[in-house]
Design an enzyme around this catalytic site. Sequence first.
Site, mmCIF file in Angstrom:
data_model
loop_
_atom_site.group_PDB
_atom_site.id
_atom_site.type_symbol
_atom_site.label_atom_id
_atom_site.label_comp_id
_atom_site.label_asym_id
_atom_site.label_seq_id
_atom_site.Cartn_x
_atom_site.Cartn_y
_atom_site.Cartn_z
ATOM 1 N N HIS A 1 30.252 20.661 29.531
ATOM 2 C CA HIS A 1 30.753 20.068 30.778
ATOM 3 C C HIS A 1 31.721 18.928 30.495
ATOM 4 O O HIS A 1 31.427 18.083 29.655
ATOM 5 C CB HIS A 1 29.594 19.515 31.608
ATOM 6 C CG HIS A 1 28.601 20.551 32.009
ATOM 7 N ND1 HIS A 1 27.481 20.828 31.260
ATOM 8 C CD2 HIS A 1 28.563 21.381 33.065
ATOM 9 C CE1 HIS A 1 26.781 21.794 31.853
ATOM 10 N NE2 HIS A 1 27.418 22.152 32.946
ATOM 11 N N ASP B 1 28.505 17.191 26.060
ATOM 12 C CA ASP B 1 27.486 18.214 25.773
ATOM 13 C C ASP B 1 28.131 19.521 25.299
ATOM 14 O O ASP B 1 27.477 20.547 25.231
ATOM 15 C CB ASP B 1 26.608 18.458 27.006
ATOM 16 C CG ASP B 1 27.397 19.052 28.177
ATOM 17 O OD1 ASP B 1 28.667 19.107 28.099
ATOM 18 O OD2 ASP B 1 26.769 19.468 29.168
ATOM 19 N N ASN C 1 27.862 30.797 32.164
ATOM 20 C CA ASN C 1 26.394 30.922 32.209
ATOM 21 C C ASN C 1 25.921 32.342 31.904
ATOM 22 O O ASN C 1 24.789 32.527 31.462
ATOM 23 C CB ASN C 1 25.861 30.460 33.569
ATOM 24 C CG ASN C 1 26.068 28.967 33.760
ATOM 25 O OD1 ASN C 1 25.788 28.186 32.850
ATOM 26 N ND2 ASN C 1 26.592 28.578 34.918
ATOM 27 N N SER D 1 28.643 24.942 37.416
ATOM 28 C CA SER D 1 28.436 23.487 37.360
ATOM 29 C C SER D 1 29.727 22.748 37.013
ATOM 30 O O SER D 1 29.914 21.599 37.419
ATOM 31 C CB SER D 1 27.369 23.148 36.320
ATOM 32 O OG SER D 1 27.754 23.652 35.050
ATOM 33 N N GLY E 1 24.803 26.226 37.278
ATOM 34 C CA GLY E 1 23.960 27.300 36.740
ATOM 35 C C GLY E 1 24.308 28.686 37.235
ATOM 36 O O GLY E 1 23.687 29.661 36.828
#
Length: 726
Positions: free
Chosen positions: A699, A696, A605, A546, A575
């Site tokens: 990202h 977050d 991930n 992502s 993802g």
Amino acid sequence: MRVPALLALLSLPLLSAERPNILFLFSDDHALNAISAYGGPLKDVAPTPNLDRIAKEGAIFTRSYCANSICGPSRACIMTGKHSHVNGFPDNDFSRFDGTQTTFPKLLQKAGYQTSLIGKWHLVSQPTGFDHWEILPGQGSYYNPEFITAAGPRKEQGYCTDLITDKALAWLETGRDKSKPFVLMCQHKAPHRNWAPASRHLGLFKDVTLPEPKSLFDDYAGRSSTLKEQQMTIAKDFHWGHDMKFHGKTEFPEHFLGGIPNGEYARMTPDQKKTWDASYDPENQAFIADMKAGKLKDDDVTRWKYQRYLKDYLRCIRAVDENVGRMLDYLEKSGLAKNTLVIYSSDQGFYLGEHGWYDKRWMFEESLAMPFLARWPGVVKPGTRNDALIQNIDYAPTFLEMAGVPIPATVQGKSLVPVLKGETPADWRKAIYYFYSGENTHNVAAHDGVRTDRYKLMFFAKTKEWNLFDLEKDPQEMKSLHDDPAYAPVLAEMKKTYDEKRAEYRMNPGTVPANRNPEDWWKQRHQQKKPLAKKGGHELVFIGDSITQGWEEAGKPVWDQYYGSRKALNLGYSGDRTEHVLWRLMNGELENVDPKLFVVMIGTNNTGQRQDPPEQTAAGIQLIVELLQDRKPDAKILLLSIFPRAEKPDHKLRQLNDAINQRIKTFADGDKIQWLDVSNTFLAADGTLPKETMPDFLHPEAAGYALWAKAMEAKIAELTGTPEVR
Ligand code: CA
């Protein structure tokens, strides 16, 4: 001849006179118990004199195994010398062989060999690396089969096993450049299901009752609970038409599945049908009459089916044996025999009623074992019986060494040349690793495991069960000893071997290529990216998750500023873990892509979703880097550190990513693979991740993308040879 080529030839270790030819005779589903040289229970009733001749004049290997017991996967292992998760063909359900990868025929072809493939291929994509190929479509047919060449399909008249040999002989005689050594892969469909024998063999074993295996009525007690779920028993899973050769609808649905007729019958000429019916009809009618008269109990029906099945199977093998004889005779007559390695093998073994089964897939001996007979005059001592643990991943490096071609470091198998010479190295492998992905067909559960000279350990992922077998005391594998206290030390040792083998072959959830096709957006994105890749013309390709995909969103203005004029392709998918990237790259996203530079950032991930151990994620990243180098050897790779995640440096996920970075930075070679650690771009002096750049803590926002682009720019300009954007 050009001088460099001549020098290369002079340095060949095996070049006494001329480089050896390789005749690879291969069949489909041929059990060791159906080769008389292996001494099984059928050796007297169904001898295989021509196969035995290879063993007698060469070597028979008694511990030869596949890496994954089904058709396509075994073939992919042979072509590449790599396990299924690395070659990208783990199953027959969904896999497509990535023909852009390095294979032994390609390397032999480059080294001046004539390369030829005739017969069954079953790897979905078109063969690559062959000067000549003529293959069966998919599984192919026994009667009047189609063959495919680069020019398209053509139906032929005759019996498949004979036709494949005719074509192989024709190529040897008139189809090749005789000034060059050759590798010929002559690959039969037989004796694969639905076991349709040649007309001339229909009368074989007519009045014989074949011996039954002791485990024909196995109840599957004492082993993994998944054994009871399979659908490959002689008792319940044979079709009335397809397998058992009756006409019409099943008359006894409690014993015979309906639905699939004998497709081979529909292909036959009127004469072939007449011969066929004359052979089967009287027996079929007698059976139906006995059933209607109530003469047969359930077990009697199973026994009848077993005889029908095995006789047809052995009849198919008779044609294979005869045709192997034709090939051997030609080698003698033509004078080729003395400088040709002849191998007979089959993609896996098969159940001939053991455990009540037909088919393969399981890691039990009958289908794990591959026949391996090898004749090489002057190198292999006639009459050799060899018990070294060998595997189908060993074939490719063997052929390469024979031809004097360097074996790529990424090949996982070992050359058998010293083993064939009778000089098995002292450090030869002590265990083989096996993996089966669990297909829909026959409902055999996914499992993997290891086998040593004496013990076998199997792991069933679905039920988390371990099975342990002592093959010396229980060669039929009727009872698992995993919970026997007396075997606790053996179990511990075997689990250690299992872990070691998985680490050696880099086998873990992050390295088994996997798609996310059930997720619509992901599938669509892949469908959109493939044509872009196919168009080619990119200087720069970004690969990742992502964070990379975000160049199309939060990072868009920065992307336009830095990469807008550089013909860049974004292969980032939200993802994605390493296994998804591996799948994508093997399934079309690299097709015509030929960039100067790949920018790779992946792995967070694996950390976030599964908390994979860092060495496992690093292995996934390493396979991605190796894949890029294999497919696009001229491109450079800028391998980026995985971004820091979580606010504080002592957070578990941050530390996992740090540990991965420590490992993957060692993949850089300072030339083709360059390492760039961009972590400090984002981190404050005390190691915390500021909210402004990554709200977050995972990202980047627009400001974060600007920092990222700036941190990479000098390297990207250097490696793509384009002016730096300032
Ligand atoms: Ca097979």
